[in-house]
Write a protein that holds these residues in place. Sequence first.
Motif, PDB file in Angstrom:
ATOM      1  N   GLY A 185      43.168  41.001  41.448  1.00 38.72           N
ATOM      2  CA  GLY A 185      44.578  41.326  41.600  1.00 38.72           C
ATOM      3  C   GLY A 185      45.089  41.269  43.026  1.00 38.72           C
ATOM      4  O   GLY A 185      46.243  41.616  43.285  1.00 38.72           O
ATOM      5  N   PHE A 186      44.273  40.804  43.972  1.00 36.60           N
ATOM      6  CA  PHE A 186      44.725  40.718  45.361  1.00 36.60           C
ATOM      7  C   PHE A 186      45.752  39.601  45.545  1.00 36.60           C
ATOM      8  O   PHE A 186      46.574  39.654  46.458  1.00 36.60           O
ATOM      9  N   VAL A 187      45.676  38.560  44.738  1.00 37.00           N
ATOM     10  CA  VAL A 187      46.687  37.503  44.722  1.00 37.00           C
ATOM     11  C   VAL A 187      47.129  37.289  43.285  1.00 37.00           C
ATOM     12  O   VAL A 187      46.453  37.713  42.343  1.00 37.00           O
ATOM     13  N   GLY A 188      48.259  36.621  43.128  1.00 31.46           N
ATOM     14  CA  GLY A 188      48.807  36.430  41.798  1.00 31.46           C
ATOM     15  C   GLY A 188      48.539  35.045  41.226  1.00 31.46           C
ATOM     16  O   GLY A 188      47.658  34.311  41.703  1.00 31.46           O
ATOM     17  N   ALA A 189      49.334  34.714  40.227  1.00 31.06           N
ATOM     18  CA  ALA A 189      49.127  33.459  39.495  1.00 31.06           C
ATOM     19  C   ALA A 189      49.376  32.226  40.341  1.00 31.06           C
ATOM     20  O   ALA A 189      49.086  31.108  39.902  1.00 31.06           O
ATOM     21  N   GLU A 190      49.891  32.401  41.570  1.00 33.11           N
ATOM     22  CA  GLU A 190      50.168  31.222  42.409  1.00 33.11           C
ATOM     23  C   GLU A 190      48.908  30.456  42.779  1.00 33.11           C
ATOM     24  O   GLU A 190      49.001  29.298  43.208  1.00 33.11           O
ATOM     25  N   VAL A 191      47.725  31.082  42.621  1.00 30.74           N
ATOM     26  CA  VAL A 191      46.482  30.376  42.958  1.00 30.74           C
ATOM     27  C   VAL A 191      45.929  29.587  41.771  1.00 30.74           C
ATOM     28  O   VAL A 191      44.999  28.788  41.947  1.00 30.74           O
ATOM     29  N   ARG A 192      46.456  29.797  40.583  1.00 33.08           N
ATOM     30  CA  ARG A 192      45.899  29.122  39.396  1.00 33.08           C
ATOM     31  C   ARG A 192      45.947  27.599  39.496  1.00 33.08           C
ATOM     32  O   ARG A 192      44.961  26.922  39.149  1.00 33.08           O
ATOM     33  N   PRO A 193      47.064  26.996  39.967  1.00 33.14           N
ATOM     34  CA  PRO A 193      47.061  25.524  40.094  1.00 33.14           C
ATOM     35  C   PRO A 193      45.974  25.016  41.035  1.00 33.14           C
ATOM     36  O   PRO A 193      45.363  23.974  40.772  1.00 33.14           O
ATOM     37  N   ALA A 194      45.711  25.753  42.122  1.00 33.05           N
ATOM     38  CA  ALA A 194      44.662  25.329  43.063  1.00 33.05           C
ATOM     39  C   ALA A 194      43.295  25.399  42.403  1.00 33.05           C
ATOM     40  O   ALA A 194      42.459  24.504  42.576  1.00 33.05           O
ATOM     41  N   ILE A 195      43.045  26.456  41.620  1.00 35.51           N
ATOM     42  CA  ILE A 195      41.768  26.584  40.929  1.00 35.51           C
ATOM     43  C   ILE A 195      41.605  25.459  39.910  1.00 35.51           C
ATOM     44  O   ILE A 195      40.535  24.846  39.807  1.00 35.51           O
ATOM     45  N   SER A 196      42.675  25.171  39.171  1.00 37.63           N
ATOM     46  CA  SER A 196      42.621  24.090  38.179  1.00 37.63           C
ATOM     47  C   SER A 196      42.364  22.745  38.845  1.00 37.63           C
ATOM     48  O   SER A 196      41.582  21.927  38.347  1.00 37.63           O
ATOM     49  N   PHE A 197      43.016  22.519  39.982  1.00 36.20           N
ATOM     50  CA  PHE A 197      42.815  21.269  40.717  1.00 36.20           C
ATOM     51  C   PHE A 197      41.356  21.121  41.142  1.00 36.20           C
ATOM     52  O   PHE A 197      40.754  20.045  40.997  1.00 36.20           O
ATOM     53  N   GLU A 230      37.633  49.294  46.893  1.00 38.96           N
ATOM     54  CA  GLU A 230      38.550  50.425  46.934  1.00 38.96           C
ATOM     55  C   GLU A 230      39.212  50.536  48.299  1.00 38.96           C
ATOM     56  O   GLU A 230      40.412  50.816  48.398  1.00 38.96           O
ATOM     57  N   LEU A 231      38.439  50.312  49.376  1.00 39.40           N
ATOM     58  CA  LEU A 231      39.018  50.365  50.714  1.00 39.40           C
ATOM     59  C   LEU A 231      40.023  49.241  50.914  1.00 39.40           C
ATOM     60  O   LEU A 231      41.096  49.456  51.503  1.00 39.40           O
ATOM     61  N   LEU A 232      39.720  48.049  50.435  1.00 36.00           N
ATOM     62  CA  LEU A 232      40.674  46.946  50.540  1.00 36.00           C
ATOM     63  C   LEU A 232      41.977  47.276  49.816  1.00 36.00           C
ATOM     64  O   LEU A 232      43.073  46.963  50.305  1.00 36.00           O
ATOM     65  N   ARG A 233      41.872  47.913  48.660  1.00 35.18           N
ATOM     66  CA  ARG A 233      43.081  48.273  47.909  1.00 35.18           C
ATOM     67  C   ARG A 233      43.901  49.324  48.661  1.00 35.18           C
ATOM     68  O   ARG A 233      45.136  49.282  48.637  1.00 35.18           O
ATOM     69  N   LEU A 234      43.209  50.253  49.318  1.00 34.46           N
ATOM     70  CA  LEU A 234      43.930  51.252  50.107  1.00 34.46           C
ATOM     71  C   LEU A 234      44.674  50.586  51.260  1.00 34.46           C
ATOM     72  O   LEU A 234      45.831  50.901  51.551  1.00 34.46           O
ATOM     73  N   ILE A 235      44.014  49.652  51.922  1.00 32.45           N
ATOM     74  CA  ILE A 235      44.603  48.998  53.092  1.00 32.45           C
ATOM     75  C   ILE A 235      45.821  48.162  52.722  1.00 32.45           C
ATOM     76  O   ILE A 235      46.844  48.160  53.421  1.00 32.45           O
ATOM     77  N   PHE A 236      45.740  47.455  51.597  1.00 32.33           N
ATOM     78  CA  PHE A 236      46.808  46.513  51.245  1.00 32.33           C
ATOM     79  C   PHE A 236      47.754  47.049  50.170  1.00 32.33           C
ATOM     80  O   PHE A 236      48.614  46.314  49.686  1.00 32.33           O
ATOM     81  N   ALA A 237      47.630  48.331  49.821  1.00 34.94           N
ATOM     82  CA  ALA A 237      48.545  48.922  48.838  1.00 34.94           C
ATOM     83  C   ALA A 237      49.941  49.063  49.440  1.00 34.94           C
ATOM     84  O   ALA A 237      50.108  49.469  50.595  1.00 34.94           O
ATOM     85  N   ARG A 238      50.954  48.713  48.657  1.00 31.68           N
ATOM     86  CA  ARG A 238      52.336  48.854  49.135  1.00 31.68           C
ATOM     87  C   ARG A 238      52.734  50.327  49.204  1.00 31.68           C
ATOM     88  O   ARG A 238      53.470  50.745  50.092  1.00 31.68           O
ATOM     89  N   ARG A 239      52.290  51.100  48.221  1.00 30.44           N
ATOM     90  CA  ARG A 239      52.553  52.544  48.210  1.00 30.44           C
ATOM     91  C   ARG A 239      51.206  53.261  48.147  1.00 30.44           C
ATOM     92  O   ARG A 239      50.393  52.984  47.276  1.00 30.44           O
ATOM     93  N   LEU A 240      51.012  54.171  49.065  1.00 30.99           N
ATOM     94  CA  LEU A 240      49.706  54.817  49.180  1.00 30.99           C
ATOM     95  C   LEU A 240      49.887  56.323  49.287  1.00 30.99           C
ATOM     96  O   LEU A 240      50.712  56.823  50.063  1.00 30.99           O
ATOM     97  N   LEU A 241      49.130  57.056  48.480  1.00 30.70           N
ATOM     98  CA  LEU A 241      49.151  58.511  48.533  1.00 30.70           C
ATOM     99  C   LEU A 241      48.076  59.004  49.497  1.00 30.70           C
ATOM    100  O   LEU A 241      46.969  58.463  49.538  1.00 30.70           O
ATOM    101  N   ASN A 242      48.417  60.013  50.270  1.00 28.99           N
ATOM    102  CA  ASN A 242      47.430  60.574  51.189  1.00 28.99           C
ATOM    103  C   ASN A 242      46.192  61.050  50.456  1.00 28.99           C
ATOM    104  O   ASN A 242      45.067  60.952  50.966  1.00 28.99           O
TER     105      ASN A 242
END
Length: 369
Positions: free
Chosen positions: A278-290, A19-31
């Motif tokens: 959800g911290f990264v997107g589908a761009e990591v899937r090829p690396a995982i498959s490799f 939860e703290l990581l999501r707060l830190i890296f959220a693009r829009r954050l409510l107080n």
Amino acid sequence: MQERAKYYADVLPDQSEEELLRLIFARRLLNSEVIAWLDSTDLDAANDGLIRLLPMLHNKMKRQGVIHPEADRIRGIYRHTLYRNRLLMHRGILIVNILRGAGVPALLLKGAAMLAAPGFDLGTRPMCDLDILVPEQTDLVGLEEVIRKSEFPEPRFISRSRNTLCFLDKNGLEYDLQCEIIHANGPRGASQIFWDYAAAAVYQDQPISVLSPGHFIFHTMIHGMRHNDISPIRWVADVLQWKASHVGFDWQKVARVAVHFRSQDPIIAGLEYLLESGFVGAEVRPAISFLKDEEVSSFDRRYFRSIAICPKKETRMRRLLRLTDEYSRQSAFENRRRTPLRLLGFLRDRIGGQSILSGLKRLALDVRK
């Protein structure tokens, strides 16, 4: 992911940490979200990993004007981190210049590599110590004498092995010189790849070398996915910060160096966590498959799972059993015969003795703290 995650559950963020990581890296954050998290978290009982993320939260709270009783404490952690890092980096660059004068190349690792990035806020990334890579063939005994006779302020050497030289400055800050980044999970000479692709940086007008982006991500993950006496959650924040500052980052480079070090399994687990959370997107899937297409050595999982969090004090018998087990796994990884002579040499290197006899004496008399 569920099966693999069982092996690495202790080094992945728990609910409050995530939860703290999501707060830190959220693009829009409510107080209200920050206040709700602080209200539900007892910072007095928080682990070291969570506390090490709070300086990053401070910046968001300051920008958004969040008012909370814990705001002063979090600001204090940020300021302490800022001043400590300024001193660490100042003396770290001094060490680099001392090594350069002795003809020894130096490569900044982990947090030091991040702090050297242009525009990086030194108050957001706590460091327990400063790590520097030197060439594998470096004579650490001779290097110790060079540092003793240099202008470095009152160095106090606390340990030395074949691969690592650790010392403190007059303020008690620690500096580690390493000949190998991953000495327990790679063939001899494997670390040369980090030198071949090192990146150039400038810190306060001083030219330095740091890990390349792909190697930095790999090194951060491989340390974060291991059990140790410092909460490893910091690896997630480091990966996300580094990725954000390097547009068009290629995850395949991380996958290829993982294969180079036969460390596919923990890297797969880390990438799968980043993807599923959800911290990264589908761009990591090829690396995982490799990585999954490559043969995964059982050594990887045994090695990373068997390392337990180290107690503050370790009995002599437990230490001997731990080192003997590490020797067995290293021999299996290198496909070398296990002989008494090699075992003695291995123990000497891990203990830091000047000879096999002195190493065994230290093993018999010392209790690691």
